[in-house]
Write a protein that holds these residues in place. Structure first.
Motif, short mmCIF file in Angstrom:
data_model
loop_
_atom_site.label_atom_id
_atom_site.label_comp_id
_atom_site.label_asym_id
_atom_site.label_seq_id
_atom_site.Cartn_x
_atom_site.Cartn_y
_atom_site.Cartn_z
N ILE A 21 71.65 -19.03 -19.91
CA ILE A 21 70.67 -18.49 -20.85
C ILE A 21 70.90 -16.99 -21.05
CG2 ILE A 21 68.22 -18.12 -21.26
CD1 ILE A 21 67.61 -20.58 -19.66
N ARG A 22 71.00 -16.61 -22.33
CA ARG A 22 71.10 -15.18 -22.63
C ARG A 22 69.82 -14.49 -22.18
NH1 ARG A 22 75.48 -14.97 -26.07
NH2 ARG A 22 75.81 -16.82 -27.36
N MET A 24 66.63 -12.62 -22.35
CA MET A 24 65.69 -12.34 -23.43
C MET A 24 64.75 -11.19 -23.04
SD MET A 24 66.40 -14.46 -25.83
CE MET A 24 68.12 -14.48 -25.37
N GLU A 173 60.02 -20.77 -26.45
CA GLU A 173 61.30 -20.21 -26.05
C GLU A 173 62.28 -21.32 -25.69
OE1 GLU A 173 63.35 -17.11 -22.86
OE2 GLU A 173 61.17 -17.19 -23.07
N LEU A 177 65.85 -22.08 -27.53
CA LEU A 177 67.12 -22.07 -26.81
C LEU A 177 67.91 -23.37 -26.96
CD1 LEU A 177 65.97 -20.30 -23.53
CD2 LEU A 177 67.50 -19.38 -25.26
N THR A 182 71.34 -19.20 -33.35
CA THR A 182 70.20 -18.29 -33.23
C THR A 182 69.47 -18.12 -34.55
OG1 THR A 182 71.63 -16.38 -33.65
CG2 THR A 182 71.25 -16.99 -31.34
N ASP A 197 61.20 -14.31 -32.62
CA ASP A 197 62.62 -14.47 -32.31
C ASP A 197 62.79 -14.44 -30.80
OD1 ASP A 197 65.34 -14.50 -32.15
OD2 ASP A 197 65.63 -12.46 -32.92
N THR A 199 65.53 -15.50 -29.34
CA THR A 199 66.95 -15.36 -29.04
C THR A 199 67.41 -14.03 -29.64
OG1 THR A 199 67.65 -16.58 -31.02
CG2 THR A 199 67.22 -17.87 -29.04
N THR A 200 68.47 -14.07 -30.43
CA THR A 200 68.93 -12.85 -31.12
C THR A 200 69.02 -13.13 -32.62
OG1 THR A 200 71.23 -13.53 -30.71
CG2 THR A 200 70.23 -12.00 -29.13
N PRO A 213 72.47 -19.91 -29.13
CA PRO A 213 71.47 -19.30 -28.26
C PRO A 213 71.90 -19.28 -26.79
CG PRO A 213 70.42 -20.83 -29.78
CD PRO A 213 71.90 -21.04 -29.90
#
Length: 546
Positions: A21-22, A24, A173, A177, A182, A197, A199-200, A213
């Motif tokens: 997971i990026r 956040m 969220e 994801l 994204t 948002d 994510t990005t 994501p």
């Protein structure tokens, strides 16, 4: 399947390993959207439905509604959309929609929201169908002219051998994801009036970037169809694909998963959407550049099938795109591609044309000949319709004859004065699969690939296209473009009567003799000359004596 307790929120713990997971921000990035009057009317009605449910049901949390995915993306891009996905935090889409319908029957609601009979359509439940990318059942209603889908927020858990995840209720969220890109993971929160948002997505929208994501490799291994979906969105939106995603999209493990986990019907749907979109050339360029061709346009049931040489395929799709962009009255594209369906077929033909140079499968002489490899790629690779597959076969089978006539015109050979030679050829090309013009276009792009004619505007390219334009101009000047629909001066019954015999196997060939005569005598209105020609060929045609 959805795991639920009386349609209310269950466990919301994350399924994804932390490394996937990026990171956040603590709160999602936000922006605002200006709604049209109809969108505002729909929003107000849905919020009233949420309030109605809060008051009449005993839920653990208040109902929060979010418009999700494509509608949000398109709205931020200034593109109008009439399909709206509505995500619900604490109940299923069906449960919410039933309450909404109950509310809309109340006179006060009808008056407050100015609801007419045509504003509220019937409720349709769309069952879970993983093979068609419907992992969770949804409920759809037509509201104020919009097709509105209702579904709960969810999270996914994948197994190694399937792209069909286990579904559970999730948070906003977690729902963001699990999405493919994204820019498709944005929400418009109806309760706050803000875009969320997690994510990005907003940053990537500004950067015109298609990014996953989660970590790309695992994203594609979970659902390999996302590889093609990213290609479709990148070409449709004219965005770039994140280099980190590009790096693994052609990974042999991802491609193997695409072969094993994804039905060819789903692959066909994605390819069709690409080639019917505004930027089909870009889609094929991505498929070419990312190494997806041999996984997409092939017969997956035949592991030993040969691989076509695609080193010059770019010349074919660039050629078609150049013809399309430079369309003018009487130009090659204007003459050969006359409908939206024909435009789509033209791109499919161009997609499979690398197979043209793979030697046909041997025919044992028993039964029908095996189909050309290009036809197999269309039929088994993208599950093209029978009509389209017949066109691929016809384009392959007639290419040599098309090329010979093109050469005859370019060299001013004596046969170019024989109107029936060209008219009867066009009728043959059109007889089974139709679309003879697209068969000519196929021969053109295949030759562009074979000859490596060079970039648009080069001397070689201009000379090459001039030859094909000359051919089409000759067909038009000869008046044979509509040869397949030429009205007969005499039919089979009349011909048999004139010959004094009963109809037989000879009839089809005899009628072709009549049509050829008509093509040589375009001003004729009396079939006597045609009958006389058939009479002179009785023995050759096998017509019995009187």
């Amino acid at each position: 399947m959805v795991k639920r307790k009386s349609d209310v929120l269950g466990d919301t713990s994350s399924n994804q390993p932390p490394s996937q997971i990026r990171r956040m921000a603590a709160q999602p990035a936000t922006t605002t959207i200006e709604l049209t009057p109809k969108e505002a009317q729909l929003k107000d009605l849905l919020l009233d439905a949420a309030s109605f449910i809060d008051k009449s049901s005993k839920l653990e949390k208040p109902v929060v509604l979010r418009w999700a995915g494509g509608w949000v993306r398109d709205k931020l891009l200034g593109i109008q959309s009439h399909d709206i996905d509505t995500a619900i935090n604490v109940m299923t889409g069906e449960a919410f929609a039933l309450k909404l319908c109950e509310l809309c029957e109340q006179p006060d609601t009808i008056k407050k929201h100015s609801i007419t009979e045509s504003d509220i359509g019937n409720l349709h439940k769309i069952a879970r169908n993983p093979e068609k990318s419907k992992h969770l059942e949804t409920t759809t209603i037509k509201l104020f002219g919009y097709d509105v889908d209702f579904v709960n927020l969810r999270k996914e858990t994948y197994t190694e051998d399937s792209r069909n995840p286990q579904m559970e209720f999730g948070t906003a969220e977690e729902d963001a994801l699990r999405r493919d890109a994204t820019v498709n993971a944005l929400f418009y929160n109806l309760n706050t009036g803000k875009v969320e948002d997690f994510t990005t997505g907003l940053t990537d929208m500004k950067s015109k970037l298609i990014r996953t994501p989660l970590e790309p490799f695992q994203t594609f291994m979970d659902d390999p169809l996302r590889v093609l979906r990213l290609v479709r969105f990148a070409s449709r939106l004219e965005f770039a694909i994140d280099p980190a995603a590009e790096e693994v999209m052609g990974d042999h493990r991802v491609l193997d998963a695409l072969r094993v986990k994804i039905s060819r019907e789903r692959i066909g749907v994605e390819i069709e959407k690409m080639l019917k979109g505004n930027h089909p050339r870009k889609s094929l360029e991505y498929i070419d550049k990312l190494g997806l061709y041999h996984t997409t346009f092939t017969d997956p049931s035949k592991p030993d099938i040969p691989r076509p040489d695609i080193s010059n395929w770019k010349l074919a799709y660039d050629c078609l795109d150049s013809l399309r962009r430079n369309k003018t009255p009487g130009s090659i594209y204007d003459i050969l591609v006359r409908t939206d369906e024909a435009a789509y077929y033209a791109w499919v033909l161009t997609a499979v044309c690398p197979w043209e140079n793979v030697e046909d499968q041997p025919h044992t002489g028993k039964g029908r000949a095996p189909p050309p490899f290009g036809t197999l790629a269309a039929r088994e690779g993208i599950k093209a319709t029978t009509k389209l597959c017949d066109l691929v076969t016809a384009a392959h089978n007639h290419r040599a004859e098309i090329m010979s006539l093109v050469t005859a015109v370019s060299e001013n050979a004596p046969i170019i004065a024989e109107r029936d030679k060209f008219g009867m050829a066009i009728r043959r090309w059109d007889s089974r699969a139709g679309h003879w013009r697209l068969q000519v276009l196929y021969a053109l792009v295949a030759e562009a690939m074979d000859l490596a004619v060079g970039a648009e505007g080069s001397v070689a390219s201009n000379e090459f296209l001039r030859k094909w334009q000359m051919f089409l101009d000759h067909l038009q000047e000869s008046g044979v473009m509509e040869a397949p629909s030429l009205k007969r001066l005499i039919d089979g019954t009349q011909l048999a009567k004139e010959l004094g015999v009963k109809p037989g196997k000879w009839m089809a060939q005899a009628l072709d003799v009549c049509i050829a005569w008509q093509l040589r005598h375009p001003e004729a209105t009396d079939p006597a000359g045609a009958v006389e020609e058939v009479q002179s060929k009785r023995a050759e045609l096998g017509i019995p004596g009187q």
